[in-house]
Motif scaffolding. Structure first.
Motif, short mmCIF file in Angstrom:
data_model
loop_
_atom_site.label_atom_id
_atom_site.label_comp_id
_atom_site.label_asym_id
_atom_site.label_seq_id
_atom_site.Cartn_x
_atom_site.Cartn_y
_atom_site.Cartn_z
N UNK A 191 -180.98 -23.82 -95.79
CA UNK A 191 -179.65 -23.58 -95.19
C UNK A 191 -178.63 -23.25 -96.29
N UNK A 192 -178.69 -23.97 -97.40
CA UNK A 192 -177.74 -23.71 -98.50
C UNK A 192 -178.02 -22.36 -99.15
N UNK A 193 -179.29 -21.99 -99.23
CA UNK A 193 -179.66 -20.69 -99.77
C UNK A 193 -179.09 -19.57 -98.90
N UNK A 194 -179.24 -19.72 -97.59
CA UNK A 194 -178.75 -18.70 -96.66
C UNK A 194 -177.23 -18.59 -96.74
N UNK A 195 -176.54 -19.73 -96.76
CA UNK A 195 -175.07 -19.69 -96.84
C UNK A 195 -174.61 -19.05 -98.15
N UNK A 196 -175.39 -19.22 -99.22
CA UNK A 196 -175.05 -18.59 -100.50
C UNK A 196 -175.22 -17.08 -100.42
N UNK A 197 -176.28 -16.63 -99.74
CA UNK A 197 -176.49 -15.19 -99.57
C UNK A 197 -175.36 -14.57 -98.75
N UNK A 198 -174.99 -15.23 -97.67
CA UNK A 198 -173.93 -14.70 -96.80
C UNK A 198 -172.62 -14.62 -97.58
N UNK A 258 -172.19 -14.28 -100.78
CA UNK A 258 -172.27 -13.18 -101.74
C UNK A 258 -172.11 -11.84 -101.04
N UNK A 259 -172.72 -11.70 -99.87
CA UNK A 259 -172.61 -10.44 -99.12
C UNK A 259 -171.18 -10.17 -98.68
N UNK A 260 -170.43 -11.23 -98.43
CA UNK A 260 -169.04 -11.09 -98.00
C UNK A 260 -168.06 -11.10 -99.16
N UNK A 261 -168.60 -11.24 -100.38
CA UNK A 261 -167.74 -11.23 -101.55
C UNK A 261 -166.99 -12.53 -101.76
N UNK A 262 -167.46 -13.62 -101.17
CA UNK A 262 -166.82 -14.92 -101.33
C UNK A 262 -167.51 -15.72 -102.44
N UNK A 303 -178.70 -14.13 -106.54
CA UNK A 303 -178.19 -14.30 -105.18
C UNK A 303 -177.51 -13.01 -104.71
N UNK A 304 -176.68 -12.44 -105.58
CA UNK A 304 -176.04 -11.17 -105.23
C UNK A 304 -177.04 -10.05 -105.05
N UNK A 305 -178.10 -10.04 -105.89
CA UNK A 305 -179.13 -9.01 -105.77
C UNK A 305 -179.85 -9.10 -104.43
N UNK A 306 -180.21 -10.32 -104.04
CA UNK A 306 -180.93 -10.48 -102.77
C UNK A 306 -180.02 -10.17 -101.59
#
Length: 547
Positions: free
Chosen positions: A175-182, A184-188, A200-203
């Motif tokens: 869950x923490x991995x997914x929230x980190x990806x989201x 990064x995708x949103x630029x937060x 994380x940003x690459x993935x």
């Protein structure tokens, strides 16, 4: 004559002596061992069998040693036998008997060092098993090297080994991995408790490339979970394969929850009375196996604790036919030893069906300073970082050659050198030197011969005896789960060969006629090269022919 063959001869002789003198043969120890004395002037081998047997047999150690020396003297392969100290027996082998080891190596080839004492064992070897939330760090890398080598060593001694990676793809860390990806995708910024680092940003970018509408998808988190976790899996598998470590089974923890295996395992333990209910939770009596406290399996909120998955996973392994389950875990997992043994006992198995090996941390130094960070990983130095610094062979060898019980310090400056203070270079160079010798021998028409009785030089004997120890080294490494013993042996063998080469000329000089001694020495060199190659193969390290 190998050490094992000599030990058998000593046992047979001791049995004969005890029987002839009316003494109890049962007084003989189960392991009649022989070993190399520290001082070669004392003989080729020594045994303390008289000292270990005399008291039970009701005789003085030196008296029994004297009878054994008398019986051993003149036996085939024994040049001399002498009493030393309070009852040790020093033995010298006849040159032809000692040299027969060379012929055994040449006949066995790649099979020299193998055995069948584990032929009836079906082993599940689980190692690395890192959470799929980031690149593999140095601790994982150590297990990737050691675990793969242990699998090779066990297989060499007859075990049927399945290498298994357990993906922890269920639970809060995902869950923490997914929230980190989201984020990064949103630029937060990385959320609290999340994962940072460039990867994380690459993935996240790769998820968006695969699913451009992922951020606006009603099941956004599930999209990022499915694609992101798979991408992390692929990255881990790529790094391991490049490191020379491959697995037979990639097992996903999530399947145990999805297919009901966790519920089934928990219910089975409830039904058998091996879980007890207290304070609103169901508990496993792990204190019975030395745990500091009993562990909850079903928490008071009704949700399964982490150990519930371990219970189901153990049952799954047993259902697949494994009679030995080896878990290789990090230094912070000592509590799992008792928990996993308790799980085995709760299901009615011998707790020894489970073995847990605990490995200590790895520290990396360069220019006298410890390296702590990896730019890409954002936390610890990664597998790719280490391989990038020194290459796969040096990384694997250096991680395997020390006991896992100790913290391992690696000096990148040493591992990058092509000098004798770099252990992997030292061993590989010995193999390359022997390969060069073989090529030069072929150029002058010199082929290996079988007149091993001519190998009487002390350095020849030293090299032969060292070669003869290899099967026992591999057997001990398998028994104790310590593949570092193979690496240390190879360093000894390399040093022994270099001393031999400096003292005993193999190739004829000038117009010198090729003799049986040249041929016998070449055979000895071929055997040494074979053993070096076999040993390096057990470590997953290459045996170069040129350096």
């Amino acid at each position: 004559m190998t050490p094992a063959q000599l030990a058998d001869l000593v046992r047979a002789t001791a049995t004969e002596v005890l029987t002839t003198r009316g003494l109890d043969v049962a007084a003989l120890p189960d392991d009649v061992g022989v070993e190399r004395p520290r001082n070669p002037d004392h003989g080729d081998y020594a045994t303390n069998v008289a000292m270990r047997t005399a008291k039970k047999a009701g005789v003085a150690p030196r008296d029994l040693a004297g009878w054994l020396v008398e019986a051993l003297t003149g036996r085939d392969g024994i040049a001399s036998a002498e009493i030393a100290g309070p009852g040790f027996i020093n033995l010298r082998l006849a040159a032809d008997a000692q040299g027969a080891v060379v012929g055994e190596v040449l006949a066995a080839g790649e099979a020299y060092g193998t055995g069948d004492e584990y032929a009836d064992r079906v082993v599940n070897l689980e190692f690395v098993s890192a959470n799929p939330t980031g690149p593999l760090h140095l601790g994982h890398t150590r297990w990737a090297a050691v675990g793969d080598a242990l699998g090779r060593v066990l297989a060499a001694r007859g075990a049927k080994v399945t290498r298994e990676y357990y993906f922890n793809d269920a639970g809060g860390q995902i869950d923490r991995f997914v929230s980190s990806l989201v984020a990064a995708a949103e630029g937060r910024p990385t959320p609290e408790g999340g994962y940072g680092g460039a990867y994380i940003g690459e993935i996240a970018a790769q998820v968006l490339a695969a699913e451009p509408g992922a951020l606006t998808d009603p099941d956004r988190d599930e999209v990022f979970r499915k694609i992101g976790v798979d991408l992390m899996f692929d990255e881990i598998k790529r790094a391991l394969h490049a490191f020379g470590t491959d697995f037979d089974v990639w097992f996903h923890e999530r399947t145990l929850h999805d297919n009901g295996a966790v519920d089934t395992a928990v219910q089975r333990l409830k039904d058998s009375g091996n879980l007890y209910f207290s304070d609103g939770a169901w508990w496993l009596r792990s204190t019975d196996e030395g745990d500091d406290k009993d562990r909850p399996v079903i928490k008071s909120d009704g949700k399964p604790a982490y150990i519930a998955g371990d219970l189901a996973y153990y049952l799954d392994k047993r259902a697949r036919g494994f009679d030995l389950c080896i878990y290789m875990l990090g230094a912070d997992h000592h509590g799992y030893i008792a928990r996993l043994r308790a799980a085995a006992a709760a299901f009615g198995d011998d707790p020894n069906t489970v073995e847990v090996l605990i490995g200590q941390m790895v520290r990396l130094f360069k220019d006298g300073q410890m390296l702590k960070m990896s730019k890409r990983a954002g936390t610890a130095v990664s597998m790719d970082d280490l391989v990038g610094f020194v290459g796969v062979d040096a990384a694997r060898y250096s991680l395997i050659r020390s006991s896992i019980d100790s913290v391992l310090d690696l000096d990148l400056d040493i591992l990058s050198r092509r000098t004798n203070d770099n252990p992997v270079f030292y061993v590989q160079y010995a193999h390359a030197r022997l390969s060069s010798l073989a090529r030069n021998a072929a150029d002058v028409g010199l082929e290996p011969g079988t007149a091993f009785g001519l190998l009487e030089h002390p350095r020849e004997g030293e090299l032969i005896r060292t070669i003869g120890e290899f099967p026992a080294v591999v057997a001990t490494a398998a028994e104790l789960r310590e593949p570092h013993r193979v690496a240390r042996y190879l360093e000894t063998l390399a040093a022994t060969y270099h001393r031999f080469y400096d003292s005993c000329r193999v190739l004829p000089m000038g117009d010198e006629e090729i003799s049986d001694l040249h041929r016998a020495r070449l055979a000895l060199c071929v055997a040494a090269r074979q053993v070096l190659a076999n040993g390096l193969g057990l470590l997953g390290v290459s045996a170069p022919e040129r350096m």
